[in-house]
Scaffold this motif. Structure first.
Motif, short mmCIF file in Angstrom:
data_model
loop_
_atom_site.label_atom_id
_atom_site.label_comp_id
_atom_site.label_asym_id
_atom_site.label_seq_id
_atom_site.Cartn_x
_atom_site.Cartn_y
_atom_site.Cartn_z
N THR A 142 -1.07 0.34 22.61
CA THR A 142 -0.76 0.83 20.82
C THR A 142 -1.83 0.00 20.54
O THR A 142 -2.74 -0.05 21.20
CB THR A 142 0.16 0.17 20.44
N PHE A 143 -2.53 1.80 19.76
CA PHE A 143 -3.80 1.82 19.36
C PHE A 143 -2.74 0.77 17.25
O PHE A 143 -2.20 1.37 16.99
CB PHE A 143 -3.96 2.86 18.23
N GLU A 144 -3.94 -0.40 16.71
CA GLU A 144 -3.65 -0.47 15.82
C GLU A 144 -4.32 0.29 14.18
O GLU A 144 -5.60 0.61 14.77
CB GLU A 144 -3.72 -1.70 15.58
N VAL A 145 -3.73 0.50 13.48
CA VAL A 145 -4.43 1.73 12.23
C VAL A 145 -4.31 1.00 11.64
O VAL A 145 -3.21 -0.03 11.03
CB VAL A 145 -3.47 3.40 12.84
N ASP A 146 -5.62 1.88 10.31
CA ASP A 146 -5.38 1.85 9.07
C ASP A 146 -5.15 2.39 8.22
O ASP A 146 -4.93 3.51 8.01
CB ASP A 146 -7.03 1.99 8.50
N GLY A 147 -4.32 2.14 7.65
CA GLY A 147 -2.90 3.30 6.65
C GLY A 147 -3.99 3.48 5.34
O GLY A 147 -3.45 4.92 5.19
N ASP A 148 -4.00 2.56 5.15
CA ASP A 148 -5.03 3.27 4.08
C ASP A 148 -5.92 4.27 4.65
O ASP A 148 -5.86 5.18 3.67
CB ASP A 148 -6.09 2.24 3.27
N ALA A 149 -6.94 4.16 5.38
CA ALA A 149 -7.75 4.75 5.98
C ALA A 149 -7.22 6.21 5.85
O ALA A 149 -7.25 8.12 5.92
CB ALA A 149 -8.56 4.23 6.70
N ILE A 150 -5.67 6.23 6.70
CA ILE A 150 -5.33 7.28 7.53
C ILE A 150 -4.91 8.12 5.69
O ILE A 150 -4.80 9.57 5.57
CB ILE A 150 -4.10 6.95 7.83
#
Length: 85
Positions: free
Chosen positions: A6-14
């Protein structure tokens, strides 16, 4: 049992990338082949991990880099607060 990658993502950046691209959540979801609800969950932090296929599709739809939308662990310890006496 084997855990999938899995990839941990930055919701704010998205969210920032989506807004800079002038896309609604619905438009981004359609472009990435995922649901609007999934986009909402990623942006608000309810979900922070994505499997490879939706992650790659989302990244492509945003024309974003891994460095921009992935959450990376800190490379050094955060500074300790100064003690007050």
């Amino acid at each position: 049992m084997h855990q999938p990658t899995t990839f941990e993502v930055d919701g704010d950046a998205i969210r920032e990338e989506r807004m800079q691209a002038g896309l609604t959540r619905e438009e981004l979801a359609q472009a990435a082949g995922i649901s609007r609800r999934y986009v909402c969950h990623i942006e608000n932090g309810t979900r922070r991990h994505m499997t490879p296929a939706p992650y790659i599709a989302l990244r492509a739809a945003l024309k974003a880099t891994d460095a921009r939308i992935r959450r990376t662990p800190p490379t050094e310890d955060p500074p300790h607060p100064t003690e007050r006496t």
